[in-house]
Scaffold this active site. Structure first.
Site, mmCIF file in Angstrom:
data_model
loop_
_atom_site.group_PDB
_atom_site.id
_atom_site.type_symbol
_atom_site.label_atom_id
_atom_site.label_comp_id
_atom_site.label_asym_id
_atom_site.label_seq_id
_atom_site.Cartn_x
_atom_site.Cartn_y
_atom_site.Cartn_z
ATOM 1 N N HIS A 150 -33.002 15.699 -48.550
ATOM 2 C CA HIS A 150 -32.617 14.765 -47.490
ATOM 3 C C HIS A 150 -31.169 14.303 -47.632
ATOM 4 O O HIS A 150 -30.464 14.132 -46.630
ATOM 5 C CB HIS A 150 -33.563 13.562 -47.511
ATOM 6 C CG HIS A 150 -33.704 12.875 -46.200
ATOM 7 N ND1 HIS A 150 -34.776 12.072 -45.889
ATOM 8 C CD2 HIS A 150 -32.925 12.842 -45.102
ATOM 9 C CE1 HIS A 150 -34.637 11.583 -44.677
ATOM 10 N NE2 HIS A 150 -33.515 12.038 -44.176
ATOM 11 N N SER A 152 -30.235 13.406 -34.126
ATOM 12 C CA SER A 152 -29.615 12.403 -33.249
ATOM 13 C C SER A 152 -28.662 13.043 -32.244
ATOM 14 O O SER A 152 -27.536 12.561 -32.048
ATOM 15 C CB SER A 152 -28.898 11.328 -34.068
ATOM 16 O OG SER A 152 -29.799 10.599 -34.849
ATOM 17 N N PRO A 153 -29.074 14.109 -31.564
ATOM 18 C CA PRO A 153 -28.184 14.761 -30.603
ATOM 19 C C PRO A 153 -27.938 13.914 -29.360
ATOM 20 O O PRO A 153 -27.040 14.233 -28.567
ATOM 21 C CB PRO A 153 -28.917 16.063 -30.258
ATOM 22 C CG PRO A 153 -30.360 15.710 -30.442
ATOM 23 C CD PRO A 153 -30.386 14.790 -31.638
ATOM 24 N N LEU A 154 -28.719 12.845 -29.211
ATOM 25 C CA LEU A 154 -28.534 11.928 -28.085
ATOM 26 C C LEU A 154 -27.919 10.607 -28.533
ATOM 27 O O LEU A 154 -28.030 9.592 -27.834
ATOM 28 C CB LEU A 154 -29.875 11.694 -27.372
ATOM 29 C CG LEU A 154 -30.467 12.949 -26.732
ATOM 30 C CD1 LEU A 154 -31.859 12.670 -26.173
ATOM 31 C CD2 LEU A 154 -29.555 13.477 -25.620
ATOM 32 N N GLY A 155 -27.257 10.624 -29.690
ATOM 33 C CA GLY A 155 -26.543 9.440 -30.140
ATOM 34 C C GLY A 155 -27.419 8.224 -30.310
ATOM 35 O O GLY A 155 -27.033 7.117 -29.944
ATOM 36 N N ARG A 156 -28.616 8.404 -30.908
ATOM 37 C CA ARG A 156 -29.580 7.308 -31.097
ATOM 38 C C ARG A 156 -29.992 6.704 -29.756
ATOM 39 O O ARG A 156 -30.288 5.517 -29.658
ATOM 40 C CB ARG A 156 -29.012 6.227 -32.008
ATOM 41 C CG ARG A 156 -28.417 6.723 -33.315
ATOM 42 C CD ARG A 156 -29.459 7.098 -34.320
ATOM 43 N NE ARG A 156 -28.866 7.505 -35.591
ATOM 44 C CZ ARG A 156 -29.570 7.919 -36.645
ATOM 45 N NH1 ARG A 156 -30.881 7.969 -36.591
ATOM 46 N NH2 ARG A 156 -28.972 8.287 -37.751
ATOM 47 N N GLY A 157 -30.010 7.539 -28.717
ATOM 48 C CA GLY A 157 -30.414 7.092 -27.390
ATOM 49 C C GLY A 157 -29.264 6.680 -26.500
ATOM 50 O O GLY A 157 -29.422 6.610 -25.279
ATOM 51 N N TYR A 168 -39.792 8.347 -43.885
ATOM 52 C CA TYR A 168 -40.073 7.690 -42.611
ATOM 53 C C TYR A 168 -41.386 6.903 -42.653
ATOM 54 O O TYR A 168 -42.479 7.478 -42.685
ATOM 55 C CB TYR A 168 -40.133 8.710 -41.474
ATOM 56 C CG TYR A 168 -38.897 9.570 -41.328
ATOM 57 C CD1 TYR A 168 -37.655 9.141 -41.788
ATOM 58 C CD2 TYR A 168 -38.966 10.819 -40.725
ATOM 59 C CE1 TYR A 168 -36.526 9.934 -41.646
ATOM 60 C CE2 TYR A 168 -37.840 11.621 -40.577
ATOM 61 C CZ TYR A 168 -36.624 11.174 -41.041
ATOM 62 O OH TYR A 168 -35.520 11.967 -40.894
#
Length: 326
Positions: free
Chosen positions: A122, A201-206, A53
């Protein structure tokens, strides 16, 4: 809460730190540091970063933020995806034993710590047997520079082979209302072996928050421009599904993002999502999901949502790693 049979002692919710330095447009470093400290204040002590990152910038940022608070943190980082020196985008994989040893030293230096609580491969390296990689990772446990081992986006077969070499505490993979593929093989194997699950990403990338910008409004270098679910032919259909989530949220006086996280938390006590954010406002909103309990009927109806488009443009997980973010 112990994650898995042999995992770190963490809470139900962690914090993904990638977006503070990488992939989602320009970040405010002062706000990012404030967000990390606010997370610790709220009891969100499980922090997730990686050497990829920002080409190491995210590890340096996290290290700066936790200086003086190391004892409060369950610190996780990852190795194995090589970063392009200019763009910092994925440019191949390396999980050779020699690379494992050099990668941990570099990460500890950037983070300013003497050990990691959790160290992930990773992505599985197709050129190196996973037994050799995990064997080298096990040496780090013996040396005291790593406490627990994890895998990210590994197949069920890779998980079994790795576990035969050294206990794997955690498997990290994308999992959300819109990304369900780990439920077929990976999740059952993890539960059979007593391995904890860390959904990224539990929020689907926002997207699942219902508050994100449309694709055309994203920064030119925003990673989401490459994702099929944000393509013009898929976006409107997916946002219509988000409206269904918002309708559920309205009944609970909650947000769509809180409902998405509450659905994931309801999948089991061996699940600790790491929603990423770079702002205190959204961190606090995510934290509110811990108090939200959805009805069985709502859990069932939400589970039937089917998004348009795959989660990455390339799902082959081969060297090149065009999709290897998270």
């Amino acid at each position: 809460m112990i994650l898995g049979t042999d995992g770190p002692d963490i809470g139900r919710l962690g914090l993904g730190c990638m977006g503070m330095s990488y992939a989602y447009g320009v970040a405010d470093q002062a706000e990012a540091v404030a967000t990390l400290n606010r997370a610790l204040d709220l009891g969100i002590t499980f922090l997730d970063t990686a050497d990829l990152y920002g080409g190491g910038a995210n590890e340096r940022l996290v290290g700066k933020a936790i200086a003086g608070r190391r004892d409060e943190v369950v610190l996780a980082s990852k190795f194995g995806i090589l970063a392009d020196p200019v763009t910092h985008r994925p440019a191949g994989v390396n999980s050779s034993p020699s690379y494992v040893r050099s990668a941990i030293d570099a990460s500890l230096t950037r983070l300013g710590v003497d050990h990691l609580d959790l160290y992930y491969q990773h992505r599985v390296d197709p050129a190196v047997p996973i037994e050799e990689t995990v064997g080298a990772m096990a040496e780090l446990v013996e040396a005291g520079t790593v406490k627990h081992l994890g895998l990210s986006e590994a197949s069920a077969d890779s998980i079994r082979r790795a576990q035969a070499v050294h206990p794997i505490a955690v498997v990290q993979s994308e999992w959300s209302l819109f990304s369900r593929d780990i439920e077929n093989e990976v999740l059952p194997v993890c539960r059979e072996l007593g391995i904890g699950i860390v959904p990224y990403s539990p929020l689907g990338r926002g997207m699942l928050t219902g508050a994100g910008p449309r694709t055309e409004d994203l920064a030119a270098d925003d990673f989401r421009r490459t994702l099929p679910r944000f393509d013009a032919e898929n976006l409107d259909a997916n946002l219509a599904l988000v409206e269904e989530i918002r309708a559920v949220a309205n009944r609970y006086e909650a947000t769509a993002g809180q409902v998405a996280l509450a659905w994931l938390l309801a999948q089991g006590n061996d699940v600790t999502p790491i929603p990423g954010t770079k702002r205190r406002k959204y961190l606090e909103e995510n934290h509110g999901a811990l108090d939200l309990v959805l009805s069985p009927a709502d859990l069932e109806s939400l589970s039937k949502l089917t998004p348009a488009g795959t989660r990455y443009p390339d799902m082959n997980w081969v060297a090149g790693q065009s999709a290897a973010l998270g």
